[in-house]
Write a protein that holds these residues in place. Structure first.
Motif, PDB file in Angstrom:
ATOM      1  N   ILE A   1      -9.668   3.141   1.355  1.00 30.38           N
ATOM      2  CA  ILE A   1     -10.153   3.926   2.478  1.00 30.38           C
ATOM      3  C   ILE A   1     -11.395   3.253   3.054  1.00 30.38           C
ATOM      4  O   ILE A   1     -11.609   3.274   4.253  1.00 30.38           O
ATOM      5  CB  ILE A   1     -10.436   5.379   2.042  1.00 30.38           C
ATOM      6  CG1 ILE A   1      -9.125   6.027   1.627  1.00 30.38           C
ATOM      7  CG2 ILE A   1     -11.124   6.144   3.143  1.00 30.38           C
ATOM      8  CD1 ILE A   1      -9.268   7.389   1.019  1.00 30.38           C
ATOM      9  N   THR A   4     -10.474   0.724   5.708  1.00 29.35           N
ATOM     10  CA  THR A   4      -9.436   1.163   6.638  1.00 29.35           C
ATOM     11  C   THR A   4     -10.048   2.223   7.550  1.00 29.35           C
ATOM     12  O   THR A   4      -9.822   3.419   7.378  1.00 29.35           O
ATOM     13  CB  THR A   4      -8.217   1.731   5.873  1.00 29.35           C
ATOM     14  OG1 THR A   4      -7.795   0.783   4.911  1.00 29.35           O
ATOM     15  CG2 THR A   4      -7.063   2.029   6.817  1.00 29.35           C
ATOM     16  N   GLN A   6      -9.407   2.899  10.582  1.00 27.80           N
ATOM     17  CA  GLN A   6      -8.340   3.557  11.343  1.00 27.80           C
ATOM     18  C   GLN A   6      -7.027   3.225  10.663  1.00 27.80           C
ATOM     19  O   GLN A   6      -6.910   2.217   9.986  1.00 27.80           O
ATOM     20  CB  GLN A   6      -8.301   3.049  12.783  1.00 27.80           C
ATOM     21  CG  GLN A   6      -9.540   3.361  13.570  1.00 27.80           C
ATOM     22  CD  GLN A   6      -9.474   2.752  14.964  1.00 27.80           C
ATOM     23  OE1 GLN A   6      -8.808   1.757  15.194  1.00 27.80           O
ATOM     24  NE2 GLN A   6     -10.178   3.370  15.895  1.00 27.80           N
ATOM     25  N   GLY A   7      -6.046   4.056  10.863  1.00 28.99           N
ATOM     26  CA  GLY A   7      -4.746   3.789  10.258  1.00 28.99           C
ATOM     27  C   GLY A   7      -4.478   4.719   9.105  1.00 28.99           C
ATOM     28  O   GLY A   7      -4.850   5.884   9.145  1.00 28.99           O
ATOM     29  N   SER A   8      -3.875   4.173   8.045  1.00 27.05           N
ATOM     30  CA  SER A   8      -3.471   5.036   6.944  1.00 27.05           C
ATOM     31  C   SER A   8      -3.616   4.340   5.596  1.00 27.05           C
ATOM     32  O   SER A   8      -3.642   3.125   5.505  1.00 27.05           O
ATOM     33  CB  SER A   8      -2.015   5.468   7.129  1.00 27.05           C
ATOM     34  OG  SER A   8      -1.169   4.328   7.076  1.00 27.05           O
ATOM     35  N   VAL A   9      -3.696   5.171   4.559  1.00 28.36           N
ATOM     36  CA  VAL A   9      -3.669   4.731   3.169  1.00 28.36           C
ATOM     37  C   VAL A   9      -2.655   5.627   2.479  1.00 28.36           C
ATOM     38  O   VAL A   9      -2.736   6.856   2.569  1.00 28.36           O
ATOM     39  CB  VAL A   9      -5.052   4.859   2.497  1.00 28.36           C
ATOM     40  CG1 VAL A   9      -4.967   4.473   1.028  1.00 28.36           C
ATOM     41  CG2 VAL A   9      -6.091   4.027   3.225  1.00 28.36           C
ATOM     42  N   THR A  10      -1.685   5.019   1.806  1.00 26.66           N
ATOM     43  CA  THR A  10      -0.655   5.799   1.128  1.00 26.66           C
ATOM     44  C   THR A  10      -0.538   5.369  -0.335  1.00 26.66           C
ATOM     45  O   THR A  10      -0.805   4.222  -0.680  1.00 26.66           O
ATOM     46  CB  THR A  10       0.723   5.646   1.803  1.00 26.66           C
ATOM     47  OG1 THR A  10       1.089   4.261   1.791  1.00 26.66           O
ATOM     48  CG2 THR A  10       0.702   6.147   3.225  1.00 26.66           C
ATOM     49  N   ARG A  25      -1.092   1.352  -0.489  1.00 27.74           N
ATOM     50  CA  ARG A  25      -0.883   0.518   0.698  1.00 27.74           C
ATOM     51  C   ARG A  25      -1.767   1.037   1.825  1.00 27.74           C
ATOM     52  O   ARG A  25      -1.853   2.247   2.044  1.00 27.74           O
ATOM     53  CB  ARG A  25       0.588   0.568   1.115  1.00 27.74           C
ATOM     54  CG  ARG A  25       0.962  -0.348   2.247  1.00 27.74           C
ATOM     55  CD  ARG A  25       2.460  -0.314   2.530  1.00 27.74           C
ATOM     56  NE  ARG A  25       3.250  -0.606   1.351  1.00 27.74           N
ATOM     57  CZ  ARG A  25       3.596  -1.837   0.961  1.00 27.74           C
ATOM     58  NH1 ARG A  25       3.189  -2.876   1.639  1.00 27.74           N
ATOM     59  NH2 ARG A  25       4.334  -2.011  -0.122  1.00 27.74           N
ATOM     60  N   ASP A  26      -2.417   0.098   2.525  1.00 29.13           N
ATOM     61  CA  ASP A  26      -3.253   0.493   3.652  1.00 29.13           C
ATOM     62  C   ASP A  26      -2.934  -0.348   4.877  1.00 29.13           C
ATOM     63  O   ASP A  26      -2.266  -1.370   4.777  1.00 29.13           O
ATOM     64  CB  ASP A  26      -4.749   0.385   3.310  1.00 29.13           C
ATOM     65  CG  ASP A  26      -5.217  -1.041   3.107  1.00 29.13           C
ATOM     66  OD1 ASP A  26      -5.060  -1.869   4.025  1.00 29.13           O
ATOM     67  OD2 ASP A  26      -5.756  -1.343   2.030  1.00 29.13           O
ATOM     68  N   THR A  27      -3.392   0.137   6.003  1.00 28.29           N
ATOM     69  CA  THR A  27      -3.228  -0.593   7.268  1.00 28.29           C
ATOM     70  C   THR A  27      -4.592  -1.085   7.729  1.00 28.29           C
ATOM     71  O   THR A  27      -4.876  -1.131   8.920  1.00 28.29           O
ATOM     72  CB  THR A  27      -2.598   0.311   8.342  1.00 28.29           C
ATOM     73  OG1 THR A  27      -3.434   1.462   8.513  1.00 28.29           O
ATOM     74  CG2 THR A  27      -1.200   0.738   7.962  1.00 28.29           C
ATOM     75  N   CYS A  86      -1.558  -4.197  -0.021  1.00 25.80           N
ATOM     76  CA  CYS A  86      -0.885  -3.337  -0.980  1.00 25.80           C
ATOM     77  C   CYS A  86      -1.305  -3.781  -2.374  1.00 25.80           C
ATOM     78  O   CYS A  86      -1.075  -4.928  -2.767  1.00 25.80           O
ATOM     79  CB  CYS A  86       0.631  -3.417  -0.838  1.00 25.80           C
ATOM     80  SG  CYS A  86       1.491  -2.310  -2.002  1.00 25.80           S
TER      81      CYS A  86
END
Length: 96
Positions: A1, A4, A6-10, A25-27, A86
């Motif tokens: 986080i 990141t 902006q975007g996402s973390v899953t 995984r993050d963007t 990732c």
């Protein structure tokens, strides 16, 4: 986080015998291939535009890797600059 903005973390958890795999995984900003060799070294921080705004000691990934190894596991990373990363923690299902 942290890297990141902006975007996402899953997080995904999968059974991949003989391991249980946790993939984060993050963007985010991603990591250059040349920096991957030093990524898990203690007290090392990569030079990014976020270093000025984000505090840290450079111990998070080093400690995470050591903890994984203490449990006979490992951490793998795949990353592309400006696309994300990732990190996959693999832990054995059968502990000695």
């Amino acid at each position: 986080i942290k890297f990141t903005p902006q975007g996402s973390v899953t997080l995904s958890v999968t059974l991949c015998p003989p391991h249980l795999c946790f993939a984060v995984r993050d963007t985010g900003i991603g990591i250059a291939a040349a920096d991957l060799d030093t990524l898990f070294q203690p007290f090392r921080q990569l030079h990014t535009p976020f270093n000025a705004t984000q505090a840290g000691t450079g111990l998070g990934l080093a400690l995470s890797q050591k903890l994984a190894q203490l449990h006979q596991g490992d951490i793998q990373v795949e990353s592309t600059p400006n696309q994300g990363s990732c990190f996959t923690l693999r832990l054995p299902l059968d502990q000695p």
